[in-house]
Design an enzyme around this catalytic site. Structure first.
Site, PDB file in Angstrom:
ATOM      1  N   THR A 175      -8.422   6.754  -3.142  1.00  0.00           N
ATOM      2  CA  THR A 175      -9.778   6.291  -3.461  1.00  0.00           C
ATOM      3  C   THR A 175     -10.765   7.437  -3.301  1.00  0.00           C
ATOM      4  OG1 THR A 175      -9.920   5.473  -1.182  1.00  0.00           O
ATOM      5  CG2 THR A 175      -9.487   3.845  -2.913  1.00  0.00           C
ATOM      6  N   HIS A 177       0.791  -1.233   0.000  1.00  0.00           N
ATOM      7  CA  HIS A 177       0.000   0.000   0.000  1.00  0.00           C
ATOM      8  C   HIS A 177       0.814   1.268   0.000  1.00  0.00           C
ATOM      9  CE1 HIS A 177      -4.197  -1.243   0.457  1.00  0.00           C
ATOM     10  NE2 HIS A 177      -3.676  -2.356   0.953  1.00  0.00           N
ATOM     11  N   LYS A 219       0.539  14.550   0.571  1.00  0.00           N
ATOM     12  CA  LYS A 219      -0.753  14.841  -0.061  1.00  0.00           C
ATOM     13  C   LYS A 219      -0.884  16.330  -0.383  1.00  0.00           C
ATOM     14  CE  LYS A 219      -3.242  10.993   2.202  1.00  0.00           C
ATOM     15  NZ  LYS A 219      -4.005  10.263   1.161  1.00  0.00           N
ATOM     16  N   LYS A 268      -9.022  14.171   3.223  1.00  0.00           N
ATOM     17  CA  LYS A 268      -8.164  12.987   3.335  1.00  0.00           C
ATOM     18  C   LYS A 268      -7.248  13.230   4.512  1.00  0.00           C
ATOM     19  CE  LYS A 268      -6.747  13.980  -0.933  1.00  0.00           C
ATOM     20  NZ  LYS A 268      -6.671  12.736  -1.674  1.00  0.00           N
ATOM     21  N   ARG A 269      -6.503  12.187   4.945  1.00  0.00           N
ATOM     22  CA  ARG A 269      -5.536  12.401   6.011  1.00  0.00           C
ATOM     23  C   ARG A 269      -4.626  13.575   5.662  1.00  0.00           C
ATOM     24  NH1 ARG A 269      -5.166   8.551  10.154  1.00  0.00           N
ATOM     25  NH2 ARG A 269      -3.689  10.081  10.953  1.00  0.00           N
ATOM     26  N   LYS A 276     -14.362   8.393  -5.407  1.00  0.00           N
ATOM     27  CA  LYS A 276     -15.658   8.771  -4.833  1.00  0.00           C
ATOM     28  C   LYS A 276     -16.107  10.109  -5.399  1.00  0.00           C
ATOM     29  CE  LYS A 276     -13.961   6.757  -0.551  1.00  0.00           C
ATOM     30  NZ  LYS A 276     -13.267   7.144   0.690  1.00  0.00           N
TER      31      LYS A 276
HETATM   32  C1  LIG Z   1     -12.012   7.360   1.009  1.00  0.00           C
HETATM   33  C2  LIG Z   1     -11.573   7.742   2.355  1.00  0.00           C
HETATM   34  C3  LIG Z   1     -10.221   7.919   2.629  1.00  0.00           C
HETATM   35  C4  LIG Z   1      -9.143   7.799   1.576  1.00  0.00           C
HETATM   36  O1  LIG Z   1      -8.990   9.058   0.914  1.00  0.00           O
HETATM   37  P1  LIG Z   1      -7.749   9.364  -0.022  1.00  0.00           P
HETATM   38  O2  LIG Z   1      -8.105  10.659  -0.673  1.00  0.00           O
HETATM   39  O3  LIG Z   1      -7.669   8.258  -0.998  1.00  0.00           O
HETATM   40  O4  LIG Z   1      -6.559   9.475   0.848  1.00  0.00           O
HETATM   41  C5  LIG Z   1      -9.858   8.278   3.916  1.00  0.00           C
HETATM   42  N1  LIG Z   1     -10.784   8.450   4.885  1.00  0.00           N
HETATM   43  C6  LIG Z   1     -12.093   8.304   4.640  1.00  0.00           C
HETATM   44  C7  LIG Z   1     -13.081   8.537   5.743  1.00  0.00           C
HETATM   45  C8  LIG Z   1     -12.541   7.939   3.377  1.00  0.00           C
HETATM   46  O5  LIG Z   1     -13.850   7.773   3.160  1.00  0.00           O
END
Ligand SMILES: *Cc1c(COP(=O)(O)O)cnc(C)c1O
Length: 874
Positions: free
Chosen positions: A713, A399, A606, A600-601, A717
């Site tokens: 991911t 990952h 990022k 995101k985190r 979304k």
């Molecule tokens: C989808 C999701 C992530 C992953 O987000 P990335 O932009 O891919 O880092 C992290 N936390 C939550 C709550 C999510 O739904």
């Protein structure tokens, strides 16, 4: 709103939805619920009652022991979910029966994280009883939405990795695959984030405060003993050496089953979560020596193993409790898999014909030496035979390629905690190195591929162990898988190229379209049905490729307008959410603004810092403009929405949060700019807030330094919900661009190879010229425009020096240019924007997690669907 006010308003809204007749009826004691509800509560009801309403009332009375005087909305949530769980258990038992009878090969997904979010909405949707429940609850005087929002998120994960596991389990269940997740039932999940005075603070998330929350089932009948420490005994029987791990201390693992229903099927996947319990067989010694209290304390300490989810900050290394957690998890899961094999009368040499075990990152990698130990020491296998089984059973998903995130454990800690496993790992290594040496590996290759890192105190490399023990290794997006083969694990790929695969991540369209954006789901169903491609929603939710037919709507202005209207509704919902949760948001958010989100985190790779610097730059530019110029350049304005947690020990990430909120304080309250720019930070990002944010997103910031985001991911979304990406060619963005087309995504920035070259130049001492607008933004922070000059200094100085590992300096100009010269003008052309939205929605079928799971089934697991119950559940 205080809690009391919130409850009062919930009561009001429940009352508002009561049927007219219920309103007139006097209700004694309680202010909520219909007359029918209260009269049912007063009856004695048989336990075999059949209607959903009766079941709910039964539960309220006979399990919660509540009546008309003290029932509340949360009690209704408990009752609704518990009645649903009964149905779920029925389906699970049917599933189990079919698995037993067919002995079909199952997927066993080992993951230390499952970021599930709420379960009630999902289960109602997947089990196709949402309507029934909504109606029953309405009869009882309640609104389903109010009841749904009582549920706490199950947040047993940090971010993307844990959410991926949750999406995969959903797809497995939906696709009728026999599927088990294995994980830990932490008492405390991901911390709750608060923003106090602009800073992140953390508080514990005690998600078990109400006992065993839906859809968990406590399985006191399923428990195993886990050993730590001790030593290895050797004996020779009939000339053959035998090893036995013995001594040490013992802990018990108890199972909690998290039942995950598939959509439009009776197949149920089970995530078996382990909880640590004291091992109650007391050693007589400690009693007799009078050390009773210490003996009890030691037992109590054993429960610490599953106390809390580890945050994925970079300070993880060397934490003995984490290693204990990993072994506890692995040992319980392997014992359970063996027990299931016994129950199905499967011979251990045939294990791989019936079980595929997927390692979600290296956290469960100890399952390789654990299964090896069980086969050798307890089942009397020869090494070669055991190793054959191992290699066919396991596969490993990588990952991350961030070097600081590759797990390694000091050998002396491993020896102390897991003496026999350490010996087995060293023997695996000895044999492996001998084999590659005979195959012509160079000394460099051998050093890279060894399971032992000989620097410092000597470490075991968990990634190398996972690779050597698995028959398949995969990355999570095409670019990431390529980097693994070219760089991270290059030597392994030279020795055995066929072992390496790519399986691009996906997300479940059940949660991430149908449940979080029902208006969009309805739009899709309506138009695909009209064009004759489907009959009803289930047809496309389980076959996302069908969405491609939506591109035909490009020519229909009315359909494009519908899409804009849906986005507007979702923006209004998010605007209300922000106004409630972000005190410094500057009042009502203009709904004509571009809703630009980066959720995101928080991590330097990022690059939230790049985004906030752009906001500062926009602010400086706006302040220098006349009102006419402002409109011309920045209309209709940008609302930059951030959300995400910083690991509690990650100082720079915390600084970035404070910078975002400090910029918001200024920008949102400046009457000259607040109609053109807002900066908001939504606290406590989790799955439930993501479900509100993504449907409202118009621009999704996916701006990581190229080569650093394995997949992402959140990007998927967003696009499924009609957002357009502004982003770099990193992770899955590359494949999203391929799918949606160059014209429907905004790409900027250095490519992976360029990033590598730039870093080489840095190392050689070269410095980059700061672009003017970036310099202005940094000077503004330095000048104290946002206060806290000293606190922000480490962020500012890093970038000012023109030498930054994350390449913000390199990418800043193009990022700004694309935003001002491309994003904003395109947005003003509403028809054009709607067409681009449509193309994003229509061409994201590839990123359904169903496709990912199909890839795993075909390339890696070799598993097939089973049939549970009738063909369809009608
Ligand atoms: C989808 C999701 C992530 C992953 O987000 P990335 O932009 O891919 O880092 C992290 N936390 C939550 C709550 C999510 O739904």
């Amino acid at each position: 709103m205080t809690l009391a006010e919130e409850l009062a308003s919930k009561r009001k809204s429940a009352q508002a939805s009561e049927p007219a007749v219920a309103k007139q009826a006097p209700v004694v004691g309680s202010q909520i619920g219909s007359t029918q509800f209260h009269s049912l509560l007063q009856q004695e009801i048989s336990v075999t009652s059949n209607t959903v309403s009766e079941q709910i009332v039964n539960y309220i009375k006979y399990s919660l022991c509540r009546d008309s005087t003290n029932i509340d909305v949360f009690g209704m949530y408990m009752a609704s979910s518990s009645t649903l769980r009964n149905k779920l258990i029925d389906n699970w038992m049917k599933t189990q029966q079919v698995q037993q009878e067919t002995r079909a090969k199952s997927v066993n997904y080992l993951s230390l994280e499952f970021l599930m979010g709420r379960a009630l909405t999902n289960s109602l949707y997947n089990m196709e009883v949402g309507q029934t429940y909504a109606e029953s609850l309405r009869d009882l005087g309640f609104k389903l939405e109010d009841i749904q929002s009582e549920e706490q998120d199950a947040a047993l994960g940090n971010g993307g990795l844990g959410r991926l596991a949750a999406c995969f389990i959903d797809s497995l269940a939906c696709m009728n695959i026999p599927a088990w997740g294995y994980g830990l039932r932490y008492n405390y999940g991901m911390f709750k984030q608060h923003i106090e005075n602009g800073y992140q603070t953390e508080s514990p998330d005690y998600w078990l405060k109400h006992g065993c929350p839906f859809p968990l089932v406590e399985r006191l009948d399923r428990e195993y003993v886990i050993r730590f420490g001790g030593w290895t005994e050797m004996e020779t029987v009939n000339g053959k050496m035998h090893f036995k791990w013995t001594g040490g201390s013992m802990v018990k693992a108890v199972a909690y089953d998290c039942l995950c229903p598939g959509h439009h099927t009776q197949n149920v996947a089970n995530i078996r979560l382990w909880s640590a319990r004291p091992y109650t067989e007391f050693q007589l010694g400690s009693h007799n020596s009078g050390d009773f209290y210490n003996a009890i304390k030691e037992k109590a300490d054993s429960e610490n193993i599953t106390f809390v989810l580890y945050p994925n900050d970079s300070t993880e290394e060397g934490k003995k409790l984490r290693l204990k957690q990993e072994y506890f998890f692995v040992s319980a899961s392997i014992q359970d898999i063996m027990k299931r094999a016994d129950e199905m009368q499967i011979e251990y040499k045939d294990l791989a014909n019936h079980f595929a075990i997927q390692l979600n990152d290296t956290h469960p990698a100890l399952s390789i030496p654990e299964l090896m130990r069980v086969l050798l020491d307890e089942k009397d296998f020869e090494w070669e035979d055991a190793w054959k089984v191992i290699n066919k059973v396991f596969s490993y998903t990588n990952h991350t390629i961030l070097p600081e995130a590759l797990e390694k454990w000091p050998i002396h800690i491993c020896k102390e905690l897991l003496p026999r496993h350490t010996d087995i790992i060293l023997e695996i290594n000895r044999r492996f190195l001998l084999q590659i040496q005979q195959g012509g590996a160079t000394a460099d290759m051998i050093r890279n591929m060894s399971l032992v890192d000989d620097t410092g105190c000597r470490y075991l490399r968990m990634a190398n162990l996972a690779i050597v023990g698995s028959h398949a290794v995969n990355g999570v997006a095409a670019l990431h898988s390529q980097i693994i083969v070219d760089a991270t694990f290059h030597d392994f790929a030279v020795v055995d190229p066929s072992k390496f695969h790519n399986v691009t991540n996906g997300v479940t369209p059940r949660r991430w379209i149908a449940q979080c954006n029902p208006q969009l789901a309805h739009f899709i169903t309506k138009h695909l049905k009209k064009a004759g491609y489907i009959q009803r929603e289930v047809d496309w939710v389980g076959n996302m490729d069908l969405l491609k037919h939506l591109v035909q709507l490009e020519q229909q202005p009315a359909a494009l307008q519908e899409l804009l209207n849906i986005k507007l509704l979702n923006k209004q919902r998010l605007a209300r959410y922000i106004e409630r949760h972000v005190p410094n948001c500057g009042g009502k958010i203009p709904e004509t603004m571009i809703f630009d989100t980066q959720v995101k985190r928080i991590h330097e790779y990022k690059r939230q810092q790049l985004n906030i610097l752009q906001a500062i730059s926009f602010y400086i530019q706006l302040k220098a403009m006349t009102p006419e110029q402002r409109s011309k350049t920045f209309a209709p304005g940008v609302c930059k929405i951030f959300a995400g947690k910083a690991a509690s020990a990650y100082e720079n990430a915390k600084r970035i949060i404070k910078l975002i909120t400090a910029v918001g304080d200024i920008v949102n309250n400046d009457p000259e700019t607040k109609d053109f720019l807002r900066v908001v930070f939504i606290p406590n990002y989790n799955v439930s807030s993501a479900e509100i944010i993504f449907p409202a997103t118009e621009i999704s910031e996916q701006i990581s330094t190229a080569g650093m985001e394995a997949s992402g991911t959140g990007n998927m979304k967003a696009c499924m919900n009609g957002a357009l990406i502004i982003g770099t060619l990193d992770g899955a963005n590359v494949e999203i661009q391929e799918q949606v087309g160059d014209d429907n995504i905004f790409i900027f920035g250095a490519l992976t190879e360029q990033v590598n070259m730039i870093r080489q130049k840095f190392r050689a001492g070269q410095q980059l010229q700061l672009p003017k607008q970036m310099k202005d933004a940094l000077e503004a922070i330095k000048s104290g425009m946002f206060g806290n000059v000293d606190y922000f200094a480490p962020l500012v100085n890093g970038l000012m020096s023109g030498n930054d590992y994350y390449c913000c300096v390199v990418d800043f100009e193009e990022y700004n240019q694309v935003y001002i010269e491309d994003v904003l003008p395109t947005y003003r052309d509403r028809a054009m924007w709607a067409t681009m939205m449509l193309n994003n929605v229509a061409r994201m079928g590839f990123f359904s997690s169903d496709r990912s799971i199909q890839n795993y089934c075909d390339k890696i697991w070799n598993v097939k669907p089973i049939q549970v119950g009738g063909l369809n559940m009608e």
